[in-house]
Enzyme design. Structure first.
Site, PDB file in Angstrom:
ATOM      1  N   ASP A  21     108.805  35.114  24.809  1.00 14.66           N
ATOM      2  CA  ASP A  21     109.615  35.825  23.813  1.00 14.66           C
ATOM      3  C   ASP A  21     109.983  34.923  22.637  1.00 14.66           C
ATOM      4  O   ASP A  21     110.098  33.705  22.792  1.00 14.66           O
ATOM      5  CB  ASP A  21     110.887  36.355  24.506  1.00 14.66           C
ATOM      6  CG  ASP A  21     111.560  37.444  23.706  1.00 14.66           C
ATOM      7  OD1 ASP A  21     110.934  37.981  22.770  1.00 14.66           O
ATOM      8  OD2 ASP A  21     112.728  37.757  24.010  1.00 14.66           O
ATOM      9  N   HIS A  38     103.091  35.973  16.297  1.00  7.75           N
ATOM     10  CA  HIS A  38     102.224  36.331  17.439  1.00  7.75           C
ATOM     11  C   HIS A  38     100.962  35.466  17.435  1.00  7.75           C
ATOM     12  O   HIS A  38     100.501  35.014  18.482  1.00  7.75           O
ATOM     13  CB  HIS A  38     101.853  37.812  17.387  1.00  7.75           C
ATOM     14  CG  HIS A  38     103.029  38.728  17.527  1.00  7.75           C
ATOM     15  ND1 HIS A  38     104.013  38.529  18.467  1.00  7.75           N
ATOM     16  CD2 HIS A  38     103.403  39.847  16.834  1.00  7.75           C
ATOM     17  CE1 HIS A  38     104.934  39.486  18.360  1.00  7.75           C
ATOM     18  NE2 HIS A  38     104.585  40.287  17.373  1.00  7.75           N
ATOM     19  N   LEU A 132      92.721  28.639  38.715  1.00 10.54           N
ATOM     20  CA  LEU A 132      93.936  29.363  38.342  1.00 10.54           C
ATOM     21  C   LEU A 132      93.670  30.862  38.185  1.00 10.54           C
ATOM     22  O   LEU A 132      92.662  31.261  37.601  1.00 10.54           O
ATOM     23  CB  LEU A 132      94.456  28.799  37.000  1.00 10.54           C
ATOM     24  CG  LEU A 132      95.635  29.527  36.354  1.00 10.54           C
ATOM     25  CD1 LEU A 132      96.915  29.318  37.152  1.00 10.54           C
ATOM     26  CD2 LEU A 132      95.851  29.068  34.911  1.00 10.54           C
TER      27      LEU A 132
HETATM   28  C1  IPE Z   1     109.817  41.313  26.552  1.00  8.28           C
HETATM   29  O1  IPE Z   1     110.194  40.930  25.261  1.00  8.28           O
HETATM   30  C2  IPE Z   1     108.394  41.736  26.571  1.00  8.28           C
HETATM   31  C3  IPE Z   1     107.414  40.670  26.298  1.00  8.28           C
HETATM   32  C4  IPE Z   1     107.670  39.410  26.130  1.00  8.28           C
HETATM   33  C5  IPE Z   1     106.063  41.120  26.263  1.00  8.28           C
HETATM   34  P1  IPE Z   1     110.936  41.937  24.275  1.00  8.28           P
HETATM   35  O2  IPE Z   1     111.219  41.179  23.033  1.00  8.28           O
HETATM   36  O3  IPE Z   1     110.181  43.190  24.152  1.00  8.28           O
HETATM   37  O4  IPE Z   1     112.278  42.235  25.086  1.00  8.28           O
HETATM   38  P2  IPE Z   1     113.700  42.740  24.586  1.00  8.28           P
HETATM   39  O5  IPE Z   1     113.475  43.975  23.774  1.00  8.28           O
HETATM   40  O6  IPE Z   1     114.300  41.650  23.767  1.00  8.28           O
HETATM   41  O7  IPE Z   1     114.495  42.977  25.836  1.00  8.28           O
HETATM   42  C1  IPE Z   2     107.438  38.284  22.111  1.00  8.90           C
HETATM   43  O1  IPE Z   2     107.996  37.996  20.886  1.00  8.90           O
HETATM   44  C2  IPE Z   2     106.079  38.942  22.003  1.00  8.90           C
HETATM   45  C3  IPE Z   2     106.079  40.383  22.317  1.00  8.90           C
HETATM   46  C4  IPE Z   2     107.085  41.058  22.801  1.00  8.90           C
HETATM   47  C5  IPE Z   2     104.843  41.101  22.073  1.00  8.90           C
HETATM   48  P1  IPE Z   2     108.814  39.083  20.082  1.00  8.90           P
HETATM   49  O2  IPE Z   2     107.883  39.822  19.187  1.00  8.90           O
HETATM   50  O3  IPE Z   2     109.640  39.920  20.986  1.00  8.90           O
HETATM   51  O4  IPE Z   2     109.772  38.146  19.198  1.00  8.90           O
HETATM   52  P2  IPE Z   2     111.313  38.363  18.888  1.00  8.90           P
HETATM   53  O5  IPE Z   2     112.010  38.546  20.189  1.00  8.90           O
HETATM   54  O6  IPE Z   2     111.422  39.569  18.013  1.00  8.90           O
HETATM   55  O7  IPE Z   2     111.727  37.103  18.202  1.00  8.90           O
HETATM   56 MG    MG Z   3     111.495  39.718  21.764  1.00  3.10          MG
END
Ligand code: IPE
Ligand code: IPE
Ligand code: MG
Length: 254
Positions: A21, A38, A132
């Protein structure tokens, strides 16, 4: 002594699961578009996969896209899907070179046709690898998985293959999409969020949870080593007392 040397190789977590995240915030800090985050997140994936393979971790589950992530703006969703297809295509030779087997958990019916095709090829082409196991959670959510599991068990009961009284924890385990993998021993979440966000709710029952403020695109092997060392300093009690655990360890050592 380097961090890596502080890891007890004989007590490695067998299965590590990661909620990757913070890509969006990482990009925002740099005044860039979320997709830029990303894109850099893929670098971290490469580094962590390599780190786990080098250490000898047997299972690594990466939460890459949740069921709820479909509700993000359309441009971000399509950008992520393109990145996914592109990455898989490029990484298969690397996975094969490193004896890594790719698996996928999640609702693949939701994925665009080309992503499904690319994924299927990658799963087939790496299926003979024995190092792995890299499990990508894509279009995954734990509640989706649990509903899916209950539907299949109900179907088995209806067909007379299973008696309701015979449904045990073992049965549930067998019908989960993760049936071929042991439960994670360590779950890491980056970016300073202290929640599970619908990830492996059943399987994380006794996992050690590790949260770090590091944003996913900055997360590298050294951060992974820190998490593993932290894990190795914990006492996993599984409901027993600390004394019982210590006694068990002594008998195991003698
Ligand atoms: C969780 O992250 C899902 C992934 C890392 C794929 P999100 O960014 O979607 O989660 P929330 O919305 O902060 O809970
Ligand atoms: C995690 O990073 C990747 C996915 C959920 C696809 P985020 O896109 O949720 O990044 P933040 O949480 O908005 O910083
Ligand atoms: Mg996120």
């Amino acid at each position: 002594m380097s961090l890596k040397e502080n890891i007890h190789i004989d007590r490695l977590p067998n299965h590590i699961a990661i909620i990757m995240d913070g890509n969006g915030r990482w990009a925002k800090e740099k005044g860039e578009d979320r997709l830029f985050g990303h894109l850099h997140g893929v670098e971290s994936v490469r580094d962590i996969v390599e780190g786990c393979a080098e250490l000898g971790v047997k299972y690594l589950t990466l939460y890459a896209f949740s069921t709820e992530n479909w509700d993000r703006p359309a441009y971000e969703v399509s950008g992520l899907m393109e990145l996914l297809i592109d990455t898989i295509r490029k990484e298969v030779p690397v996975l094969n070179k490193n004896n890594i087997r790719l698996h996928m958990i999640g609702d693949s019916t939701m994925l665009p046709e080309n992503a499904r095709r690319e994924l299927k090829e990658a799963l087939d082409e790496t299926s003979g690898n024995t190092g792995l196991n890299l499990i990508m959670a894509l279009s995954y959510s734990s509640r989706w998985e649990i509903v899916n599991t209950v539907q299949q068990i109900a179907e088995a009961v209806k067909e007379g293959k299973l008696e309701p009284k015979d449904i045990s924890q073992n049965t549930i385990q067998q019908y989960l999409t993760t049936s071929a993998f042991p439960d994670p021993e360590l779950m890491i979440r980056t970016s300073g969020e202290y929640r599970i966000s619908n990830f492996l709710l059943y399987q994380l029952a006794y996992s050690e949870l590790y949260f770090t403020n590091t944003l996913w695109p900055d997360f590298r092997k050294e951060n992974l080593y820190e998490a593993i060392i932290d894990f190795q300093n914990r006492e996993r009690r599984f409901g027993k007392t600390g004394d019982q655990i210590k006694k068990g360890q002594k008998t195991a050592n003698h």
